[in-house]
Structures are given as C-alpha cells and as structure tokens.
Design an enzyme around this catalytic site. Structure first.
Site, PDB file in Angstrom:
ATOM      1  N   LYS A  33       0.837  -1.212   0.000  1.00 52.41           N
ATOM      2  CA  LYS A  33       0.000   0.000   0.000  1.00 52.41           C
ATOM      3  C   LYS A  33       0.870   1.259   0.000  1.00 52.41           C
ATOM      4  O   LYS A  33       0.630   2.182  -0.770  1.00 52.41           O
ATOM      5  CB  LYS A  33      -0.937   0.019   1.219  1.00 52.41           C
ATOM      6  CG  LYS A  33      -1.884  -1.174   1.275  1.00 52.41           C
ATOM      7  CD  LYS A  33      -2.798  -1.092   2.486  1.00 52.41           C
ATOM      8  CE  LYS A  33      -2.063  -1.137   3.817  1.00 52.41           C
ATOM      9  NZ  LYS A  33      -1.755  -2.442   4.361  1.00 52.41           N
TER      10      LYS A  33
ATOM     11  N   ARG B 207     -10.581  -0.105   7.896  1.00 58.23           N
ATOM     12  CA  ARG B 207     -10.272  -1.535   7.807  1.00 58.23           C
ATOM     13  C   ARG B 207     -11.243  -2.414   8.577  1.00 58.23           C
ATOM     14  O   ARG B 207     -10.986  -3.613   8.742  1.00 58.23           O
ATOM     15  CB  ARG B 207      -8.822  -1.827   8.154  1.00 58.23           C
ATOM     16  CG  ARG B 207      -8.329  -1.356   9.458  1.00 58.23           C
ATOM     17  CD  ARG B 207      -6.932  -1.877   9.685  1.00 58.23           C
ATOM     18  NE  ARG B 207      -5.904  -0.931   9.316  1.00 58.23           N
ATOM     19  CZ  ARG B 207      -4.618  -1.221   9.248  1.00 58.23           C
ATOM     20  NH1 ARG B 207      -4.191  -2.408   9.491  1.00 58.23           N
ATOM     21  NH2 ARG B 207      -3.732  -0.293   8.942  1.00 58.23           N
TER      22      ARG B 207
ATOM     23  N   ARG C 133      11.830  -5.382   4.933  1.00 53.56           N
ATOM     24  CA  ARG C 133      11.328  -4.009   4.872  1.00 53.56           C
ATOM     25  C   ARG C 133      12.059  -3.088   5.845  1.00 53.56           C
ATOM     26  O   ARG C 133      12.173  -3.374   7.027  1.00 53.56           O
ATOM     27  CB  ARG C 133       9.829  -4.014   5.189  1.00 53.56           C
ATOM     28  CG  ARG C 133       9.249  -2.618   5.289  1.00 53.56           C
ATOM     29  CD  ARG C 133       7.794  -2.615   5.055  1.00 53.56           C
ATOM     30  NE  ARG C 133       7.026  -3.101   6.195  1.00 53.56           N
ATOM     31  CZ  ARG C 133       5.709  -3.061   6.238  1.00 53.56           C
ATOM     32  NH1 ARG C 133       5.025  -2.607   5.213  1.00 53.56           N
ATOM     33  NH2 ARG C 133       5.080  -3.509   7.283  1.00 53.56           N
TER      34      ARG C 133
ATOM     35  N   ARG D 230      10.321  -1.597  11.488  1.00 53.03           N
ATOM     36  CA  ARG D 230       9.212  -1.329  12.391  1.00 53.03           C
ATOM     37  C   ARG D 230       9.183  -2.362  13.512  1.00 53.03           C
ATOM     38  O   ARG D 230       9.352  -3.550  13.266  1.00 53.03           O
ATOM     39  CB  ARG D 230       7.889  -1.386  11.618  1.00 53.03           C
ATOM     40  CG  ARG D 230       7.627  -0.103  10.884  1.00 53.03           C
ATOM     41  CD  ARG D 230       6.499  -0.202   9.917  1.00 53.03           C
ATOM     42  NE  ARG D 230       5.297  -0.873  10.410  1.00 53.03           N
ATOM     43  CZ  ARG D 230       4.161  -0.915   9.722  1.00 53.03           C
ATOM     44  NH1 ARG D 230       4.075  -0.331   8.539  1.00 53.03           N
ATOM     45  NH2 ARG D 230       3.119  -1.541  10.199  1.00 53.03           N
TER      46      ARG D 230
ATOM     47  N   ARG E  60      -1.185  -9.572  12.905  1.00 53.22           N
ATOM     48  CA  ARG E  60      -1.728  -8.545  12.003  1.00 53.22           C
ATOM     49  C   ARG E  60      -2.348  -9.180  10.772  1.00 53.22           C
ATOM     50  O   ARG E  60      -3.386  -8.732  10.283  1.00 53.22           O
ATOM     51  CB  ARG E  60      -0.609  -7.578  11.591  1.00 53.22           C
ATOM     52  CG  ARG E  60      -0.217  -6.622  12.712  1.00 53.22           C
ATOM     53  CD  ARG E  60       1.159  -6.031  12.517  1.00 53.22           C
ATOM     54  NE  ARG E  60       1.296  -5.249  11.313  1.00 53.22           N
ATOM     55  CZ  ARG E  60       2.454  -5.034  10.688  1.00 53.22           C
ATOM     56  NH1 ARG E  60       3.585  -5.564  11.164  1.00 53.22           N
ATOM     57  NH2 ARG E  60       2.495  -4.309   9.612  1.00 53.22           N
TER      58      ARG E  60
END
Ligand code: ATP
Ligand code: MG
Length: 227
Positions: free
Chosen positions: A15, A92, A129, A161, A172
């Site tokens: 996203k 969401r 990431r 993160r 998640r």
C-alpha cells in the site's frame, strides 16, 4: 468527480509503495496513511501516541471511533474533504467504513482497491522491509535505498518497524483476513470494489479506476469506468 480511493491490503502488501508511485504520477492526489499518522503520534509521545504504541506492539487494531475521528481531523486540517484523496490503512473494519461514510456524506469513497498478495510473499517482504520516519519504505531486495540503510531523500538512517517481527506480523495478518470479507461486502454493496494482483507491480499497470488530470486540476475518478 474527484478520486476518493481506499487502498486495502494485508500488512506488507504494498500500500505504501503503491501510494508513492501514484503520487509521482499524480502529485495533486492527497494521501493519508493512518499507520504513518499513528507512528508520528508515537514519536511525539502524545496521549494518542502512548495508546497507539500499546495496541501496535500487540498487533491489535485501535478503536474504530478514535481512528475515524483521526482521519476526519486530518481531512479537515488539510481542507481536502471535497478534493481527491487516497486512504492507506483506513477504513479496515465495516464499522470504520460506516463512520467514514457518515462523515464524508456527499464526498464518499468512489474506489476501493484490494491488493491481493499471497501470505507467503508477504512474510518475505516484511522481513526485508526498512523505512524512514517520513513513511518512505524500502525493500532490501527489490526496492533498495541508493546507499545501504540510508533514506534516499534525507540520507538519514532507516529502521525496521517494531511490529514487523514474525509473531506480530502473524497477528496482524490474522486480523486483516478476519476483516477482509466483511469490509469487502460493504464496499461491494456500494459498487466501488476492485481487486488487483499485487504480487508484482505489473498488476497495477492494468488498473484503470482513475485517470490523470492536467497539472492545474484535481485528480479525477472515471465517471463510467470501462472494466
Ligand atoms: P503495512 O505493513 O503495509 O503498513 P499495516 O496495515 O500492517 O500495513 P499500518 O497501516 O502501518 O500497517 O498500521 C500499523 C498499525 O497501526 C496497525 O497494526 C494497527 O495497530 C494500527 N492502525 C492503523 N490503521 C488503523 C485502523 N484503521 N484501525 C485500527 N488500527 C489501525
Ligand atoms: Mg503501510
């Protein structure tokens, strides 16, 4: 009609990356990422930030009302409620979608794009990431920074993160797949739902739910998309 786009996709589905690409093509599109807003609150140690930190560490969703209020405030602050905008990470849940609809009234969401990426691809992506505090994301494999572990624009160090560890990612992902069907039904019933293959960037190239407008104008949604 201005484009009012919601990007829906699992953690790590792209996203944020897609948002950056769209902004390059359409600099006038206004983007809001609730994850980035929350991370800014955490960095500034605000009361919302303290609350968000606890939820995010656990891989849990924050309360719907709080999130809807936050997005409403951001739209008002930037004065873009009647302009084009892209929402990444919100809504969401069906209840967030309803809250948003109530607040937007005549400026409702007119395109929802689900980025469909297989879970095993996601897990690999998240492990690679790295990000910058601005929200810019990098992937060590297919979208590496020019200088290793440094942001391309500011040269500042990148970080991973804290919620990108395998255990929290699993939570998640579960939450995402739990909410996907109900929110999908909600937007299907509004006739604005589309799915694109998000495994490679090429899926996006075939996505025709928007079009560019001259630099002087706002980004427009097709009135009558040819799918
Ligand atoms: P990605 O990893 O691709 O950024 P994500 O959806 O896991 O996707 P963020 O959107 O950055 O990550 O959100 C991070 C966390 O912030 C979520 O796990 C959740 O705790 C909280 N959060 C963000 N948006 C919402 C929302 N709309 N409702 C509730 N909680 C949210
Ligand atoms: Mg994100």
């Amino acid at each position: 009609m201005p484009l009012r786009l919601v990007l829906l996709g699992a953690p790590g589905s792209g996203k944020g990356t897609l948002t950056s690409r769209l902004l390059k093509q359409m600099p006038r599109l206004n983007s809001i990422s609730t994850g980035d807003l929350l991370r800014a609150e955490i960095q500034n140690s605000t009361p919302i930030g303290k609350l968000a930190d606890a939820y995010i560490k656990e891989g849990k969703l924050l309360p719907d009302e709080l999130m809807a209020g936050m997005v409403e405030t951001e739209l008002a602050k930037r004065d873009i409620i009647d302009k084009s905008f892209l929402l990444d990470g919100f809504p969401r849940t069906p209840s967030q979608a309803l809250e948003l609809e109530r607040r937007l009234q005549d400026n409702n969401i007119n395109l929802v794009v689900e980025l469909d990426v297989p879970p095993d691809v996601i897990v690999g992506r998240i492990a690679n990431r790295w990000m910058h505090s601005s929200g810019r994301v990098y992937n060590l494999e297919y979208n590496p920074p020019k200088v290793p572990f440094k942001d391309d624009v500011t040269g500042e160090p990148l970080f991973q993160r804290p919620d990108d560890n395998p255990e929290t990612v699993r939570k998640r992902l579960n939450t995402y797949y739990e909410q996907l069907e109900p929110i999908k039904r909600f937007y299907q019933s509004r006739g604005v739902y589309e799915k694109v293959g998000g495994e490679t960037i090429y899926g996006y190239a075939n996505w025709r739910g928007y079009h560019k407008t001259p630099a002087s104008g706002d980004v427009q949604r097709y009135d009558n998309p040819q799918h």
